[in-house]
Design an enzyme around this catalytic site. Structure first.
Site, PDB file in Angstrom:
ATOM      1  N   ARG A  51       0.825  -1.220   0.000  1.00  0.00           N
ATOM      2  CA  ARG A  51       0.000   0.000   0.000  1.00  0.00           C
ATOM      3  C   ARG A  51       0.851   1.259   0.000  1.00  0.00           C
ATOM      4  O   ARG A  51       0.499   2.247  -0.647  1.00  0.00           O
ATOM      5  CB  ARG A  51      -0.932  -0.013   1.204  1.00  0.00           C
ATOM      6  CG  ARG A  51      -1.997  -1.106   1.074  1.00  0.00           C
ATOM      7  CD  ARG A  51      -3.037  -0.957   2.133  1.00  0.00           C
ATOM      8  NE  ARG A  51      -3.971  -2.066   2.147  1.00  0.00           N
ATOM      9  CZ  ARG A  51      -4.998  -2.124   2.974  1.00  0.00           C
ATOM     10  NH1 ARG A  51      -5.228  -1.152   3.839  1.00  0.00           N
ATOM     11  NH2 ARG A  51      -5.816  -3.156   2.951  1.00  0.00           N
ATOM     12  N   ASP A 152     -16.175   8.585   9.312  1.00  0.00           N
ATOM     13  CA  ASP A 152     -15.055   7.654   9.178  1.00  0.00           C
ATOM     14  C   ASP A 152     -13.793   8.508   9.197  1.00  0.00           C
ATOM     15  O   ASP A 152     -13.851   9.719   8.932  1.00  0.00           O
ATOM     16  CB  ASP A 152     -15.160   6.874   7.855  1.00  0.00           C
ATOM     17  CG  ASP A 152     -14.355   5.584   7.874  1.00  0.00           C
ATOM     18  OD1 ASP A 152     -14.944   4.506   8.043  1.00  0.00           O
ATOM     19  OD2 ASP A 152     -13.105   5.659   7.745  1.00  0.00           O
TER      20      ASP A 152
HETATM   21  C1  LIG Z   1     -13.829  -2.842   8.569  1.00  0.00           C
HETATM   22  S1  LIG Z   1     -14.512  -1.245   8.337  1.00  0.00           S
HETATM   23  C2  LIG Z   1     -16.092  -1.459   9.129  1.00  0.00           C
HETATM   24  C3  LIG Z   1     -17.190  -0.753   8.388  1.00  0.00           C
HETATM   25  C4  LIG Z   1     -18.595  -0.910   8.972  1.00  0.00           C
HETATM   26  N1  LIG Z   1     -18.669  -0.335  10.296  1.00  0.00           N
HETATM   27  C5  LIG Z   1     -19.020  -2.351   9.002  1.00  0.00           C
HETATM   28  O1  LIG Z   1     -19.080  -2.948  10.063  1.00  0.00           O
HETATM   29  O2  LIG Z   1     -19.295  -2.906   7.928  1.00  0.00           O
HETATM   30  C6  LIG Z   1     -13.609  -0.260   9.529  1.00  0.00           C
HETATM   31  C7  LIG Z   1     -13.683   1.239   9.274  1.00  0.00           C
HETATM   32  O3  LIG Z   1     -13.139   1.919  10.403  1.00  0.00           O
HETATM   33  C8  LIG Z   1     -12.455   3.059   9.947  1.00  0.00           C
HETATM   34  N2  LIG Z   1     -11.493   3.523  10.975  1.00  0.00           N
HETATM   35  C9  LIG Z   1     -10.280   2.991  11.302  1.00  0.00           C
HETATM   36  N3  LIG Z   1      -9.678   3.713  12.257  1.00  0.00           N
HETATM   37  C10 LIG Z   1     -10.542   4.720  12.568  1.00  0.00           C
HETATM   38  C11 LIG Z   1     -10.492   5.807  13.482  1.00  0.00           C
HETATM   39  N4  LIG Z   1      -9.428   6.012  14.277  1.00  0.00           N
HETATM   40  N5  LIG Z   1     -11.545   6.661  13.543  1.00  0.00           N
HETATM   41  C12 LIG Z   1     -12.627   6.470  12.726  1.00  0.00           C
HETATM   42  N6  LIG Z   1     -12.721   5.467  11.840  1.00  0.00           N
HETATM   43  C13 LIG Z   1     -11.697   4.604  11.753  1.00  0.00           C
HETATM   44  C14 LIG Z   1     -11.789   2.590   8.663  1.00  0.00           C
HETATM   45  O4  LIG Z   1     -11.442   3.661   7.822  1.00  0.00           O
HETATM   46  C15 LIG Z   1     -12.860   1.670   8.070  1.00  0.00           C
HETATM   47  O5  LIG Z   1     -13.656   2.322   7.117  1.00  0.00           O
END
Ligand SMILES: C[S@@+](CC[C@H](N)C(=O)[O-])C[C@H]1O[C@@H](n2cnc3c(N)ncnc32)[C@H](O)[C@@H]1O
Length: 293
Positions: A51, A152
């Site tokens: 990445r 997000d």
């Molecule tokens: C695996 S996805 C889950 C998406 C959704 N909540 C679901 O369950 O399908 C995790 C998300 O958390 C976000 N994320 C990671 N670290 C974060 C942070 N410190 N604050 C806010 N969002 C964050 C990522 O960008 C990603 O889009």
């Protein structure tokens, strides 16, 4: 033949376009942990390399040292791209479907007043739009009195979410009734895509929030707080700090929805489990909580 002994800070990972040492990887892990709370497992070396190698190419840099120096010099634009590059955004419409059934019931019970929901790791939008569809179904209208804030940390996924356009394979698992009611099928250049109806989009406001930040631009009181499949990337102390800040935002009778593999038992003083990865505030009903049945 002599056997090469790996050194913890100078070991080169397999032959690649750019040298990527264990020390480089450790620094990336530190930076993403400090900035976004994400604890990257040691096995993520290959993922991180592939990445970030893209970033080195795009910036015409020749080494990870140069890239890290640029970040540490405070290049704000690159910080955003760095974080965007290292998040995992897997999601789906109506993922963990039982939560939407519980939410439907919750909204029906509280339909006498406007409701507020925060979707705090919204990724590419499938989750907040599933919340919006659930609200429409609970109130049997495309204009329910429900406000959804979707956030997000990753600005790329937020742009996709705002656009609300999905390839057919992402929407096809929904029932034909939902597809027909909530999506517009693309024609011409948009064939193979479906767009979320504008009425649904109007229910959702997208904004960038880093859950690690001291202050969030989201206010309560919230009836439901979806924080699913993001806490797994954080360690327990980080989770606890976030959960502590959730408490005053959530209504006394509100629900916190977590991901299927997440457990907040270590924060039992803050949230009480109702089963099925749904929680209520621990300070509610000291003599006994609700059940979801
Ligand atoms: C695996 S996805 C889950 C998406 C959704 N909540 C679901 O369950 O399908 C995790 C998300 O958390 C976000 N994320 C990671 N670290 C974060 C942070 N410190 N604050 C806010 N969002 C964050 C990522 O960008 C990603 O889009």
């Amino acid at each position: 033949m002599a056997v090469l002994q790996p050194h913890p800070t100078t070991t080169l990972l397999p032959e690649r376009e750019f040298h990527f040492t264990q020390a480089n990887f450790d620094r990336v892990r530190e930076l993403i942990y400090q900035h976004a709370g994400i604890s990257l497992a040691p096995v993520k070396q290959d993922m991180v390399y592939s990445r970030l190698a893209r970033r080195l190419r795009a910036l015409r840099l020749s080494s990870f040292e140069d890239y890290l120096a640029r970040l540490e010099a405070g290049d704000g634009q690159e910080w955003e791209t760095f974080v965007n590059s290292l998040t995992t955004n897997l999601t789906a419409f109506f993922r963990e479907a039982h939560h939407f059934e519980i939410l439907n019931k919750q909204l029906r019970e509280q339909r006498h007043r406007p409701l507020r929901i925060w979707c705090s790791a919204a990724s590419t939008g499938e989750e907040p739009y599933s919340l919006a569809m659930t609200a429409c179904e609970a109130f049997d209208t495309l204009t329910p009195p429900v406000e959804i804030v979707a956030s997000d940390i990753d600005t790329n996924v937020l742009a996709t979410a705002r656009a609300g356009v999905y390839t057919m394979d992402r929407v096809e698992r929904m029932t034909p009734a939902r597809l027909q009611r909530f999506f517009l099928k693309g024609k011409g250049a948009q064939t193979g895509h479906a767009r979320v109806r504008p009425e649904l989009q109007r229910l959702v406001t997208f904004t960038r929030v880093n859950l690690l930040d001291a202050r969030w631009p989201v206010h309560g009181p919230l009836d439901a707080l979806f924080c699913r499949n993001v806490m797994i990337y954080f360690d327990k102390p980080t989770q606890y700090q976030i959960l502590k800040k959730f408490v005053p935002l959530l209504r006394d009778d509100g629900f916190l929805y977590a991901g299927h593999s997440e457990s907040f038992l270590h924060a039992a003083d803050l949230f009480r489990s109702l089963g099925r990865t749904v929680y209520e505030r621990a300070d509610r009903h000291p003599t006994g909580g609700r059940t979801l049945k």
